[in-house]
Design a protein around this motif. Structure first.
Motif, PDB file in Angstrom:
ATOM      1  N   GLY A  62      -9.543  43.358 -20.755  1.00 32.12           N
ATOM      2  CA  GLY A  62      -9.844  41.950 -21.029  1.00 32.12           C
ATOM      3  C   GLY A  62     -10.743  41.794 -22.236  1.00 32.12           C
ATOM      4  O   GLY A  62     -11.473  42.707 -22.600  1.00 32.12           O
ATOM      5  N   PRO A  63     -10.678  40.633 -22.905  1.00 33.07           N
ATOM      6  CA  PRO A  63     -11.579  40.390 -24.028  1.00 33.07           C
ATOM      7  C   PRO A  63     -12.941  39.852 -23.604  1.00 33.07           C
ATOM      8  O   PRO A  63     -13.814  39.671 -24.436  1.00 33.07           O
ATOM      9  CB  PRO A  63     -10.832  39.368 -24.875  1.00 33.07           C
ATOM     10  CG  PRO A  63      -9.873  38.716 -23.949  1.00 33.07           C
ATOM     11  CD  PRO A  63      -9.721  39.541 -22.723  1.00 33.07           C
ATOM     12  N   ALA A 120      -4.029  31.756 -23.830  1.00 32.33           N
ATOM     13  CA  ALA A 120      -4.002  32.906 -22.925  1.00 32.33           C
ATOM     14  C   ALA A 120      -2.899  32.793 -21.885  1.00 32.33           C
ATOM     15  O   ALA A 120      -2.566  33.755 -21.222  1.00 32.33           O
ATOM     16  CB  ALA A 120      -5.345  33.075 -22.239  1.00 32.33           C
ATOM     17  N   GLN A 121      -2.353  31.609 -21.690  1.00 34.24           N
ATOM     18  CA  GLN A 121      -1.256  31.472 -20.743  1.00 34.24           C
ATOM     19  C   GLN A 121      -0.279  30.428 -21.242  1.00 34.24           C
ATOM     20  O   GLN A 121      -0.674  29.389 -21.755  1.00 34.24           O
ATOM     21  CB  GLN A 121      -1.803  31.070 -19.364  1.00 34.24           C
ATOM     22  CG  GLN A 121      -0.784  31.293 -18.264  1.00 34.24           C
ATOM     23  CD  GLN A 121      -1.096  30.499 -17.032  1.00 34.24           C
ATOM     24  OE1 GLN A 121      -1.569  29.380 -17.109  1.00 34.24           O
ATOM     25  NE2 GLN A 121      -0.805  31.065 -15.875  1.00 34.24           N
ATOM     26  N   ALA A 141       2.414  38.005 -22.741  1.00 29.29           N
ATOM     27  CA  ALA A 141       1.878  36.882 -21.994  1.00 29.29           C
ATOM     28  C   ALA A 141       1.244  35.927 -22.988  1.00 29.29           C
ATOM     29  O   ALA A 141       0.994  36.290 -24.123  1.00 29.29           O
ATOM     30  CB  ALA A 141       0.849  37.343 -20.980  1.00 29.29           C
ATOM     31  N   GLY A 142       1.012  34.712 -22.534  1.00 25.01           N
ATOM     32  CA  GLY A 142       0.351  33.742 -23.396  1.00 25.01           C
ATOM     33  C   GLY A 142       1.328  32.769 -24.002  1.00 25.01           C
ATOM     34  O   GLY A 142       2.551  32.936 -23.915  1.00 25.01           O
ATOM     35  N   ALA A 164     -10.844  32.420 -21.150  1.00 23.58           N
ATOM     36  CA  ALA A 164     -10.931  33.714 -21.819  1.00 23.58           C
ATOM     37  C   ALA A 164      -9.687  33.925 -22.669  1.00 23.58           C
ATOM     38  O   ALA A 164      -8.627  33.375 -22.380  1.00 23.58           O
ATOM     39  CB  ALA A 164     -11.051  34.822 -20.793  1.00 23.58           C
ATOM     40  N   ALA A 165      -9.839  34.719 -23.711  1.00 21.57           N
ATOM     41  CA  ALA A 165      -8.715  34.970 -24.613  1.00 21.57           C
ATOM     42  C   ALA A 165      -7.692  35.893 -23.962  1.00 21.57           C
ATOM     43  O   ALA A 165      -7.923  36.455 -22.898  1.00 21.57           O
ATOM     44  CB  ALA A 165      -9.239  35.571 -25.908  1.00 21.57           C
ATOM     45  N   LEU A 166      -6.583  36.021 -24.636  1.00 24.50           N
ATOM     46  CA  LEU A 166      -5.484  36.860 -24.149  1.00 24.50           C
ATOM     47  C   LEU A 166      -5.886  38.343 -24.238  1.00 24.50           C
ATOM     48  O   LEU A 166      -6.472  38.759 -25.221  1.00 24.50           O
ATOM     49  CB  LEU A 166      -4.273  36.587 -25.045  1.00 24.50           C
ATOM     50  CG  LEU A 166      -2.934  37.194 -24.694  1.00 24.50           C
ATOM     51  CD1 LEU A 166      -2.414  36.583 -23.411  1.00 24.50           C
ATOM     52  CD2 LEU A 166      -1.947  36.940 -25.815  1.00 24.50           C
ATOM     53  N   PRO A 167      -5.556  39.159 -23.207  1.00 19.13           N
ATOM     54  CA  PRO A 167      -5.841  40.589 -23.322  1.00 19.13           C
ATOM     55  C   PRO A 167      -5.165  41.183 -24.558  1.00 19.13           C
ATOM     56  O   PRO A 167      -4.024  40.841 -24.880  1.00 19.13           O
ATOM     57  CB  PRO A 167      -5.244  41.170 -22.041  1.00 19.13           C
ATOM     58  CG  PRO A 167      -5.292  40.064 -21.065  1.00 19.13           C
ATOM     59  CD  PRO A 167      -5.063  38.818 -21.866  1.00 19.13           C
ATOM     60  N   LEU A 182      -1.571  42.606 -24.550  1.00 25.49           N
ATOM     61  CA  LEU A 182      -0.479  41.645 -24.432  1.00 25.49           C
ATOM     62  C   LEU A 182      -0.228  40.983 -25.773  1.00 25.49           C
ATOM     63  O   LEU A 182       0.901  40.654 -26.129  1.00 25.49           O
ATOM     64  CB  LEU A 182      -0.798  40.614 -23.359  1.00 25.49           C
ATOM     65  CG  LEU A 182      -0.964  41.211 -21.960  1.00 25.49           C
ATOM     66  CD1 LEU A 182      -1.437  40.168 -20.974  1.00 25.49           C
ATOM     67  CD2 LEU A 182       0.340  41.815 -21.492  1.00 25.49           C
TER      68      LEU A 182
END
Lengths: 662, 508
Positions: free
Chosen positions: B154-155, B188-189, B333-334, B358-361, B364
């Protein structure tokens, strides 16, 4: 440590850099080719502007530099690395790998260790732990007030900023029309942002834009690597310089230090990618439910002490979609005024009436409850179908915890449903890290719905809901995110599972405990230190969020820059995230920090505090001077502003952390 | 004090007051004005004075609530509190819902064209959006692992606070370059992207004209924006023009507000596509901005998967905002919003699910970059899928007597609805249709083919079904993947067709 220029590395071919071990070498190579490929396409498909290309090049260079930086020396401190590693939280698999693969030389070993320590600091002494405990009485933290001089200058500062902004606008709109076209009507289109709404962003925030959204690279662990950037148009656009700076990370929500690219969690995630692939490519309700999903849900339910739970791929969406299933027309939702934006977003979608109570003010809540129940719904006076009280476990801007004992007491009398958003408290609060219920020693069954995020303490991504079986079942058939949104991906799920297992003690016994105890020690140590130095600090003693009040708006960028000069990254927040006067810097403590980091932080704060006149506490909130502590014990109530010397703070900090932070 | 004295006192006060009044600058003008305008009509003056006093009283009155409150004593309130019994938090599940929970497929091991379920069966998976079978791509996995080993998972923070990583900036550039827009922003999603983009631009008082059949996320975005909404019939460009004309006419005298047309590129619940050239023509003619949700068309339509803009030869910069997904076909994802720089930068501070999440991992994000590159490098990936779609359609649409496919030809998600005459002759309610389709899904599963039903929009608690607005027609959802051979696809298609026939024939 000066920022390293990366150009020498950028020109040399990536493969020529000596690699650390066979594994790394194998992994790095395809990655780099992929990046160049991407850039080729960037330029092929429309992105021909020189800006794009140069930025992409800068990105690539920065990436190479980051790799190099990590290899070179990850720690800005020039101290030699400790020879004895007391912590069990660092790379566990290292020893086995060394045996199986090859025997690395001493220097390489040291470098690998340094890389691990840049993500998770070694524990300096076994004394630097603290078991969180609730003293039996919930006291609202005492909030100190600054002298009137600072309040007054704050207002004057904003006044000057606003007047100056309007003057600039006045001339700008006449002489630099090109800069204002997006705010005016254009051939029949209304502007996308209204001039008025945009004023704050344009004229106030733009000035300190360089303190926000600083791009990073690598793991946001104990240290964080910033990509350096400059702006030559007043922070409107930024250019990456291609260099990086490694700073002490006081900004990421990495409470338990699980942001690591080595160690059991990352190993498990890697295995998950190999075995399960990267994504489930389907919503939960179709074909997106994996065995991993169910396993993680069971683990979370056990962890928080609820019968069932469900996971989401984003924390924001958890809150944004949860309410329509629980409350609706004819229901009342009572929300703390400082609740997170996602709760506001979600509650606006559910169609119930919304009322707010003053932050953590149980008397105000009771007043609203009495009024609501006795008066019923507006106009019709029918009784409410349900009343739901929504609070957060730990407030991210204040560092305060919700008054759970009082909420549960009121719940017994007023029969409302209680929803707690544990976005920041899960993992970070309580002797076993299970959130506010654990901290206050309250049975989780007293709370109807526990929501939390998996981003913060577990180093993953997503959110969860935990509640009774029926509630979760209703969620699984009716929740929009379940039906339409993507599922958490396998590597993320496995990261969550292994982090939970470490905290449980199932995996690497002792490490979870160490992380929890270090986090609370670190939080208390820094909080006490800051109080003693004379800063106004908000929040509860055990909270890992430490807001330090700055008040004057200009001190936000000044503080941020001064800390950056000292290689520490901090978050500064001002209006509208906080009330107008109380701009603040916020430190997020992590278990990955050790006492050396915190001492460095205290030293930096001490210097910057003197430089920016930030030490204005009156002593009511604790941090009393040594001689006064004695008189206080004798019952006298003399308070003088605490202004300890740095050496004294560091000398007595470790012992004094064990007592209430007075 | 006798009357005489009081009288002299009053006279003196009056005299003083009038002399004070005359000393005031401008008093003569006021007197002259009153005298001339009222022509010494005392009644009229009195009424106006009364009105003036009333206005003053009204202005000074404390604000009051329009809601009438009943005054109650503390004891009465306590009693009411004791009496009040709230409803349970959730209603008990219906039998259909219970069955749904029971039958939800759980995949053991990796997802792919052939997936293993928790009941031990290995099934042909036609329920995932794994169109190109990127989930089984080993080189993508290796690259994701490399990223994992450099960035962790995770970021650990929102993009505004040290959550923006270089890989995110790279993915943003890749998407923008792919689409040909000046800028792009990564969320992020995917599901929450459009719900958040709409309210960050369209506010109370602004006007949204939207297709009636837009997906749930768009609908929620519109709801949260509190703008004035006008719906037009699904895909009906004439109706859209009428609505636009009407709105323009209504708004002609009012101050100019922001106006948006919101529609989907490829509809999630119907499967057909919008007529983009016509939309662009209309939006330019009536001065609306176009927000296009390409969640289901990005990575699917066009020669290199650029979506509807590529498929219909429209310059992406003609569309004001393109929202798309990096999950699903791209196997990451995202979501993203591709638009002009100004639009993108505005979202960075005012779009709720970007700013407060939170930002996108990182892994991904890099996977998305990789898959976008793959689509551009190897357009045959897309054509391979289209062959399979054709094969599947041939098995279902023309051959089945019961269902028809509402999806457009290149859509890998085949939405199969019951033919109108079937619904009429068997007199099927929505619930009946859902149950029938569930039976078909079960029947297919017996034959080792995993497909799903289209899910209805969930109703918020307390909303009466008649207020629910547009709902998708119950349908089967068959997702074609290029991970299967043409033969396998055809075989699965036959199984589905037979299952449909079997279930519907059994129904009297």
């Amino acid at each position: 440590m000066p920022a390293r220029s990366i150009y020498p590395f950028a020109t040399s071919s990536p493969t020529s850099t000596p690699s650390l071990d066979a594994l790394n070498e194998k992994r790095e190579q395809p990655r780099r080719t992929s990046f160049t490929k991407g850039n080729k396409f960037t330029s092929l498909f429309g992105g021909n502007s020189p800006r794009t290309r140069s930025e992409a090049a800068a990105l690539r260079e920065a990436f190479v530099a980051q790799q190099q930086a990590l290899l070179d020396s990850p720690s800005p401190s020039s101290k030699p690395l400790p020879t004895i590693n007391l912590t069990s939280a660092s790379d566990e698999k290292m020893s086995t790998e060394q045996k199986t693969l090859f025997q690395p030389s001493e220097i390489e070993k040291e470098r690998r260790l340094a890389r691990a320590h840049a993500q998770f600091g070694p524990l300096v002494s076994e004394h630097h732990r603290y078991v969180s405990k609730y003293e039996g009485e919930f006291g609202d933290p005492i909030e100190d007030e600054p002298p009137y001089y600072f309040l007054l200058t704050t207002y004057i500062s904003y006044l000057i900023l606003i007047v100056f902004g309007h003057v600039r606008d006045f001339f700008g709109k006449r002489f630099r029309k090109a800069h204002y076209v997006h705010l005016a009507e254009r051939d029949g289109y209304a502007p996308l942002n209204s001039d008025f709404d945009n004023f704050y962003t344009r004229r106030l925030k733009m000035r300190i834009n360089d303190c926000f959204a600083r791009p990073i690279t690598g793991v946001p662990g104990r240290y964080i690597t910033l990509l350096d950037r400059t702006s030559d148009d007043g922070n409107y656009t930024f250019k990456l310089t291609g260099t990086t700076t490694e700073t002490l990370n006081m900004s990421s929500y990495n409470y338990l230090g699980f942001a690591q690219s080595d160690g059991p969690c990352a190993d498990a995630s890697e295995q998950a990618i190999r075995k399960y692939g990267i994504s489930m490519a389907s919503p939960r309700a179709d074909a997106g439910t994996s065995e991993l999903t169910l396993e993680v849900e069971d683990l979370i339910a056990q962890f928080v002490g609820k019968p069932a739970s469900m996971v989401f791929s984003m924390g924001f969406v958890t809150n944004a979609t949860v309410f329509p299933t629980l409350v609706g027309k004819g229901c009342l939702l009572i929300s703390d005024e400082l609740n997170h934006s996602s709760i506001r977003f979600g509650s606006r979608l559910c169609g119930s009436m919304i009322r707010m109570f003053k932050h953590n003010d149980m008397r105000d809540l009771e007043r609203i409850l009495r009024e609501a129940i006795s008066q019923g719904q507006p106009r019709t006076h029918r009784p409410w179908k349900k009343i739901m009280v929504v609070v957060e476990g730990l407030y991210s801007m204040e560092g305060t915890m919700c008054n759970l004992p009082a909420l549960v007491e009121l719940k017994k009398k007023y029969k409302y449903n209680l929803f707690i958003d544990e976005a920041h408290s899960i993992g970070a609060v309580g002797p076993r890290g299970r959130g506010v219920c654990d901290f206050f020693g309250i049975d989780p069954s007293e709370v109807d719905v526990l929501m939390g995020t998996l981003t913060k303490s577990f180093g993953a991504n997503g959110g969860y809901l935990a509640a009774d079986k029926e509630v979760i079942q209703a969620m699984k058939t009716q929740n929009a995110a379940m039906l339409f949104a993507e599922t958490p991906t396998p590597p993320v799920l496995v990261q969550i599972a292994s982090a939970l297992r470490i905290i449980n003690g199932d995996l690497v016994p002792g490490q979870g405990e160490e992380r929890l105890q270090r986090l609370i020690f670190n939080s208390r140590y820094l909080r006490l230190g800051l109080k003693r130095l004379g800063f106004i600090v908000y929040g509860h003693d055990d909270s890992p969020i430490i807001p330090v009040m700055l008040y004057n708006p200009a001190k936000m960028p000044a503080f941020s820059h001064e800390m950056l000069k000292r290689k520490i990254s901090v978050v500064v927040v001002g209006y509208p995230a906080t009330p107008l006067v109380s701009s603040r810097a916020r430190f997020c403590i992590s278990a990955a920090h050790n006492k050396d980091d915190l001492d460095r932080m205290l030293a930096a704060c001490d210097e910057v505090g003197d430089l920016l006149q930030l030490k204005f506490s009156s002593g009511v909130a604790g941090g009393a001077n040594p001689e006064e502590k004695l008189s206080q014990e004798n019952g006298a109530l003399v308070k003088s502003p605490p202004r300890w010397k740095l050496e004294d703070v560091i000398k007595s900090g470790v012992e004094d952390v064990q007592f209430p932070l007075r | 004090m006798d009357l005489q004295e009081a009288q002299t006192a009053v006279t003196r006060i009056l005299h003083d007051a009038s002399s004070q009044f005359q000393r005031m600058p401008g008093s003569a003008i006021i007197l002259r004005y009153i005298k001339s305008s009222y022509q010494n009509d005392p009644v009229r003056s009195a009424i106006e004075l009364f009105l003036f006093l009333f206005a003053v009283r009204y202005m000074l009155a404390p604000s009051y609530s329009t809601q009438k409150k009943v005054k109650l004593s503390e004891e009465e309130i306590d009693e009411l509190v004791d009496d009040w019994t709230p409803e349970p938090l959730v209603a008990p599940p219906t039998s259909f819902e219970e069955m749904e929970t029971e039958k939800r497929a759980v995949i053991v091991g990796p997802t792919g064209p052939k997936s293993k379920l928790s009941n031990g069966r290995t099934v042909t998976n036609l329920a995932s959006y794994n169109f190109y079978n990127f989930t089984s791509n080993e080189s993508l996995k290796e690259k994701a692992i490399t990223t994992l080993r450099t960035y962790g998972v995770g970021p650990c923070g929102p993009p505004g606070f040290y959550g923006t990583q270089d890989v995110h900036m790279k993915t943003e550039e890749d998407v923008a370059a792919h689409l040909g827009t000046p800028a792009c922003i990564i969320y992020a999603q995917s599901f929450s992207t459009i719900s958040s983009v709409i309210p960050s631009f369209s506010k109370r008082g602004d006007i949204i004209v939207a297709d009636r059949a837009v997906n749930f996320a768009v609908r929620k975005g519109i709801q949260i924006s509190r703008s004035t909404v006008r719906w037009y019939d699904h895909g009906d460009m004439e109706d859209l023009e009428n609505v636009l004309k009407k709105v323009t006419k209504e708004q002609a005298k009012k101050p100019l507000t922001r106006r948006f047309i919101i529609t989907e590129g490829m509809f999630e619940n119907i499967g057909d596509v919008s007529d983009l050239p016509k939309l662009v023509e209309l939006k330019l003619k009536y001065k609306f901005r176009l927000i296009l949700d390409e969640t289901w068309s990005y990575g699917v339509l066009g020669r290199t998967g650029r979506g509807l803009t590529e498929a219909q030869n429209v310059d992406a910069s003609e569309v004001d905002m393109i929202i798309g997904s990096l999950s699903g076909p791209l196997s990451a994802a995202g979501g993203f919003c591709a638009a002009s720089r100004e639009v993108v930068e505005h979202q960075r501070i005012s779009s709720a699910s970007y700013t407060y999440s939170a930002a996108l991992p990182a892994m991904l994000s890099t996977t998305a970059s990789e898959t976008i590159a793959l689509l551009q490098e190897q357009p045959e990936i897309l054509t391979g899928l289209r062959d399979n779609i054709k094969a599947m359609r041939a098995q279902l649409d023309p051959r089945s007597d019961w269902v028809r496919c509402t999806s457009m030809v290149d859509n890998p998600i085949l939405i199969l609805v019951l033919k109108a005459e079937v619904v009429a002759s068997k007199n099927l309610s929505t619930q009946d249709q859902n149950e029938l389709f569930q039976d078909i899904v079960d029947e297919c599963l017996v034959n080792n083919v995993l497909i799903t039903r289209l899910k209805a929009y969930p109703l918020a608690q307390g909303v009466h079904p008649r207020d629910q607005g547009w709902q998708p027609q119950p349908a089967l959802k068959v997702c074609v993947t290029s991970g299967l051979t043409k033969k396998e696809t055809e075989k699965a298609g036959t199984i589905i067709r037979h299952a449909i026939t079997k279930v519907l024939k059994a129904r009297k």
